[in-house]
Design an enzyme around this catalytic site. Structure first.
Site, PDB file in Angstrom:
ATOM      1  N   ASP A   1       0.787  -1.399  -0.029  1.00 45.04           N
ATOM      2  CA  ASP A   1       0.086   0.184  -0.002  1.00 45.04           C
ATOM      3  C   ASP A   1       0.750   1.133  -0.048  1.00 45.04           C
ATOM      4  O   ASP A   1       0.391   2.256   0.127  1.00 45.04           O
ATOM      5  CB  ASP A   1      -0.962  -0.086   1.253  1.00 45.04           C
TER       6      ASP A   1
ATOM      7  N   ASP B   1      -7.439  -3.780  -5.332  1.00 44.27           N
ATOM      8  CA  ASP B   1      -6.938  -2.541  -4.757  1.00 44.27           C
ATOM      9  C   ASP B   1      -5.657  -2.030  -5.242  1.00 44.27           C
ATOM     10  O   ASP B   1      -5.341  -0.836  -5.121  1.00 44.27           O
ATOM     11  CB  ASP B   1      -7.005  -2.591  -3.305  1.00 44.27           C
TER      12      ASP B   1
HETATM   13  N1  GLY Z   1      -8.192  -2.616   1.312  1.00 43.18           N
HETATM   14  C1  GLY Z   1      -8.501  -1.260   0.852  1.00 43.18           C
HETATM   15  C2  GLY Z   1      -9.828  -1.230   0.822  1.00 43.18           C
HETATM   16  O1  GLY Z   1     -10.421  -1.544   1.641  1.00 43.18           O
HETATM   17  O2  GLY Z   1     -10.474  -0.794  -0.252  1.00 43.18           O
END
Ligand code: GLY
Length: 403
Positions: free
Chosen positions: A124, A182
């Site tokens: 991330d 994501d």
């Molecule tokens: N895992 C990132 C989100 O909750 O979108």
């Protein structure tokens, strides 16, 4: 050599675009004066809210959500995937109103965040570092901030496997290689790193990840799975499943809009038409979906079992609005109008008291009614830092069409 030329051309076109007069480039995409006024009020109100939130935050803490029952702000340390959104939102608001206290608070949080540049245990880093330091260098391109971003890109690249063709999202047992949709959002940092250094390895990782994801995450109707589990040795798909959605075969709303945003960025950064087509196919899935409500704020999952009584996810609405306000610049006129008008509808509705918190409430967050992790029953019908971040970004993008 070819790639170098391409990167140079993209850098040039990015500069040219930033000087673009949108009202001349896209005369058919006209913001409404009334909506522009609402947006100005939203920026003023958001500034008040974020100052309130800043006053509640202990050093080293970053806002996640707010529990209205206990009246408590939920926070994390800098290692949580959302830590970049608060400083990023402060910086975007500072660009609007030049309120010095926002910049001071943002800089304090950037200082607390910078150690994450060496974090190789998360995929991330794009969210954490590009949404924060990426906004900081737009305001003042300091060499030390660029170095932090570059180190972050290096850390992110350590998670790439050429065998799988993807950056690993979540660490797991050795026989698993988990990649979530994501992760498309973390690629923008890699494109920046190639532009900044001329080192094409970051660019190649981003393109390979996007291609593998396009092949394996998407169904025939252009909805996306949430999680793909690859064989780490052969790169074959072992499982297609969900973590945050309703079911393995459902279309988790935020996953759909992460993909929409991600492939729009892929087209911006490469000018490869296949990514534009992918983004438009995803947009088609979302915008023609019978389960997309009239106000265009998605239910938390397009296949949630209790539609029309299912909870909405304001974060998905905000991310979708921001993505559509970029995609409309690349699409044919008819589709562009559809994307622009949908984004405008979302912005109007998120600005209504149904979604926008009254001053002094909601722990200082701007928006109410998002869904973080329904299966885990966390952050359900709650404010979220990324709902606010992409709402601010979408409003800034909308405003550009008036210039
Ligand atoms: N895992 C990132 C989100 O909750 O979108």
């Amino acid at each position: 050599m070819k790639l170098k030329l391409l990167i140079g051309a993209i850098a040039l076109s990015a500069t040219t675009l930033s000087n673009y007069c949108f009202s001349q480039a896209y005369p058919y995409l006209k913001p409404e004066t009334r909506v522009l006024k609402i947006i100005e009020k939203n920026f003023t109100d958001a500034t008040g809210q974020y100052k309130l939130m800043a006053g509640e935050l202990a050093p080293g803490q970053f806002p996640k959500s707010y529990d209205s029952l206990s009246g408590k702000l939920e926070t994390s340390n800098s290692g949580w995937w959302c830590s970049g959104f608060f400083p990023g939102s402060l910086l975007m608001l500072y660009q609007e109103n030049h309120d010095q206290s926002l910049l001071t608070e943002a800089n304090r949080k950037l200082w607390e965040l910078e150690k994450e540049q060496y974090n190789t245990h998360t995929h991330d880093l794009g969210f954490m570092m590009y949404c924060s330091f990426g906004n900081a260098i737009k305001i003042a391109p300091k060499p030390e901030d660029k170095q932090i971003l570059l180190n972050s890109a290096k850390s992110l690249a350590t998670r790439f496997s050429p065998k799988v063709g993807c950056i690993k999202s979540w660490d797991s047992k050795p026989s698993d290689y988990l990649v979530i949709i994501d992760n498309m959002m973390n690629l923008e940092l890699l494109f920046w790193a190639t532009r900044e250094t001329g080192d094409s390895s970051y660019y190649k990782i981003a393109v390979t990840h996007a291609n593998t994801t396009m092949k394996n995450h998407y169904r025939a109707d252009y909805s996306s799975y949430h999680v793909i589990n690859y064989n780490p040795e052969t790169g074959e798909v072992q499982q297609r499943k969900t973590a945050q959605g309703y079911a393995n075969e459902s279309a988790w709303a935020r996953g759909q809009v992460w993909g929409l945003y991600g492939y729009t960025v892929m087209y911006r950064e490469t000018k490869d038409k296949k990514y534009l087509e992918q983004a438009e196919h995803i947009a088609h899935f979302i915008l023609t979906n019978p389960n997309l409500p009239a106000d265009k704020i998605p239910y938390w999952d397009f296949n949630a079992p209790n539609i029309p009584n299912a909870l909405r996810d304001a974060s998905a609405g905000a991310i979708m609005a921001s993505a559509l306000l970029e995609l409309c610049r690349y699409a044919d006129k008819k589709e562009a109008l559809n994307y622009f008008n949908t984004a405008q509808t979302i912005l109007k509705n998120l600005s209504s008291p149904v979604y926008k918190a009254a001053a002094g409430t909601n722990g200082g967050f701007i928006l109410k009614h998002s869904v973080g992790h329904m299966p885990q029953k966390t952050e359900v019908d709650a404010p979220l830092s990324y709902a606010d971040y992409y709402f601010i970004e979408a409003m800034k993008r909308y405003k550009k069409f008036a210039k």
